[in-house]
Write an enzyme that holds these catalytic residues in place. Structure first.
Site, PDB file in Angstrom:
ATOM      1  N   GLY A   1       0.813  -1.208   0.000  1.00 17.55           N
ATOM      2  CA  GLY A   1       0.000   0.000   0.000  1.00 17.55           C
ATOM      3  C   GLY A   1       0.850   1.263   0.000  1.00 17.55           C
ATOM      4  CB  SER A   2      -0.026   4.694   1.000  1.00 15.93           C
ATOM      5  OG  SER A   2      -1.112   4.816   0.106  1.00 15.93           O
TER       6      SER A   2
END
Length: 495
Positions: free
Chosen positions: A219-220
């Protein structure tokens, strides 16, 4: 001698010769193999004939041995705080075998390592019997407990925490939840075997080492690596300058447009620092797209992706490879910029990325064992810090630090702030499922803390909320992971 007797004699002679050849083959050629075969009961009897040496954490033994009463295997293993330390120690079971430190350092812990040959001879002469050595880990017990308490306080959470010393590579904490107590199946009784089978069948996989052996989309949190790649390759030079990345961002060769939770007004053509602060997807999708798969992969590999985090010398401590895939198309390459697509990572790998950024671009080889000692505490082996790679320049790393520290002060990583400590952080929420959002997302958080005296720590927190009683809106790396990272950093830097 008549012909029939001669034939019988020759035949008998050949049989005797065959027996002699077979006996010598077994005694001299296959002897080492048979002597170490796990199905050889004598091997097990010898292996458990004496107390095993200890695995040490913070000056205290977290393992022990006790005599059994029901089998010819005299001693079985015991564990203190077994579930908390299981991802570090592994298990040594009379029936189920061994894993992790127990397996990798079995020779030391049983006293059979070649380096203890003279000691074994001296013990035989003195009549003491075989004595074992010990393994001293790098684990900080306060950090380990902070990580364990943080994860288990999230009722029903599956997850992992890894903390590293960025300057040396020492593993300061390594926790996986749910976990198991290795003491419960250390023996060879039917009851203990049933306990192991029951654990192995559980849907939430308590035997899995999520810190080392399981991979997930990061993810981020991967945006810190994308930022490093963009800076290193000149795609971005000024982190405060506005970009031309529109929001929502049109995925290359696709009709799909990807927005950001912070909203288009904040993210449209935002600077990279603002994009990091608010975790704007468009800026990092655009950066990865402009870099292309080869430059993105090159930077990822310098941080450890597609490589063995531990070399083969580390035996059963070898981590599962984190993967930046080959032959990505343009949409797939863009998606990796925000940590999605077919990108996968272990929590150990994201801790390495964070540690490398905190250490001015220099990634240190992680290690879990500080010293190996003999029965009389003489030092047999001392691990020295080693550079794994120069992932990016110090200038690039310091610009990423600037953005991460701004994100901790003014952005989505605020919950990791610690008074008197310089903190950099990045949240992550990783979508999963065949169609995006089919399943509840994963929560990630990575951070580092630095003191003025130079001491530092890097932390990666991964949370799978599948079994948690929590609404989808409340699943975020900042909400779930940042408090855990904060407590681990405080345990290391404020103790």
């Amino acid at each position: 001698m008549n012909k029939p007797l001669r034939a019988v004699a020759i035949f008998c002679g050949l049989l005797v010769l065959g027996l002699l050849i077979r006996a010598n083959w077994l005694q001299y050629v296959r002897a080492p193999e048979l002597a170490s075969d796990t199905k050889n009961r004598r091997v097990q009897i010898e292996q458990f004939a004496t107390p095993r040496g200890d695995i040490i954490v913070g000056g205290r033994a977290v393992t022990g041995s006790k005599e059994t009463e029901t089998t010819d295997l005299k001693y079985k293993r015991t564990y203190a705080d077994g579930p908390m330390y299981a991802p570090v120690t592994g298990y040594a079971s009379q029936a189920q075998g061994m894993t992790l430190l127990e397996k990798t350092y079995d020779g030391i812990l049983t006293g059979k390592d070649d380096r203890l040959a003279f000691q074994r001879f001296a013990d035989v002469v003195s009549g003491e019997g075989r004595r074992a050595g010990s393994v001293v880990t790098t684990i900080d017990p306060k950090a380990q407990k902070a990580a364990w308490d943080g994860l288990t306080d999230l009722k029903g959470a599956r997850g992992a925490v890894v903390a590293l010393d960025p300057q040396t590579g020492k593993v300061l904490a390594m926790v996986s939840a749910p976990s198991y107590d290795p003491s419960t199946f250390a023996g060879s009784t039917f009851k203990e075997s049933d306990r192991f089978v029951a654990l192995d069948k559980k849907k939430n996989k308590p035997l899995a080492n999520r810190a080392l052996r399981e991979t997930y989309p990061p993810g981020s949190t991967f945006k810190i690596l994308t930022a490093a790649a963009a800076l290193e390759h000149g795609i971005v030079s000024d982190v405060d300058a506005r970009t031309d990345a529109v929001s929502p961002y049109p995925l290359p060769q696709s009709t799909n447009k990807i927005g950001s939770e912070a909203g288009d007004a904040v993210c449209n053509k935002a600077s990279m620092k603002t994009a990091m602060q608010h975790s704007c997807n468009n800026v990092f999708l655009d950066a990865a797209s402009k870099l292309g798969q080869d430059k993105m992969r090159e930077t990822a590999e310098k941080f450890g992706f597609n490589e063995d985090v531990y070399s083969d010398d580390f035996g059963d401590l070898l981590a599962t490879k984190s993967l930046y895939p080959q032959d990505l198309d343009k949409p797939g390459t863009a998606l990796t910029g925000m940590g999605q697509g077919s990108l996968t990572s272990t929590p150990m790998q994201m801790a390495l990325v964070t540690a490398g950024i905190a250490n001015d671009g220099k990634v240190m080889q992680p290690y879990l064992v500080d010293e190996v000692k003999g029965p009389d505490l003489d030092n047999l082996e001392k691990t020295e810090p080693a550079v794994m790679s120069e992932a990016v320049s110090a200038e690039t790393a310091q610009k990423v630090q600037e953005m991460m520290e701004f994100t901790a002060k003014e952005g989505s990583a605020r919950r990791a702030q610690i008074d008197g400590i310089t903190v950099g952080g990045k949240t992550g929420t990783a979508q999963r499922g065949v169609n995006v959002n089919d399943e509840v997302p994963y929560g990630w958080f990575v951070s580092y803390g630095k003191k003025d005296d130079g001491a530092s720590v890097a932390v990666a927190v991964f949370i799978d909320p599948t079994d948690m009683d929590i609404s989808r809106a409340d699943i975020s790396g900042g909400g779930l992971g940042a408090p855990i990272a904060k407590s681990v950093m405080k345990a290391v830097l404020k103790s």
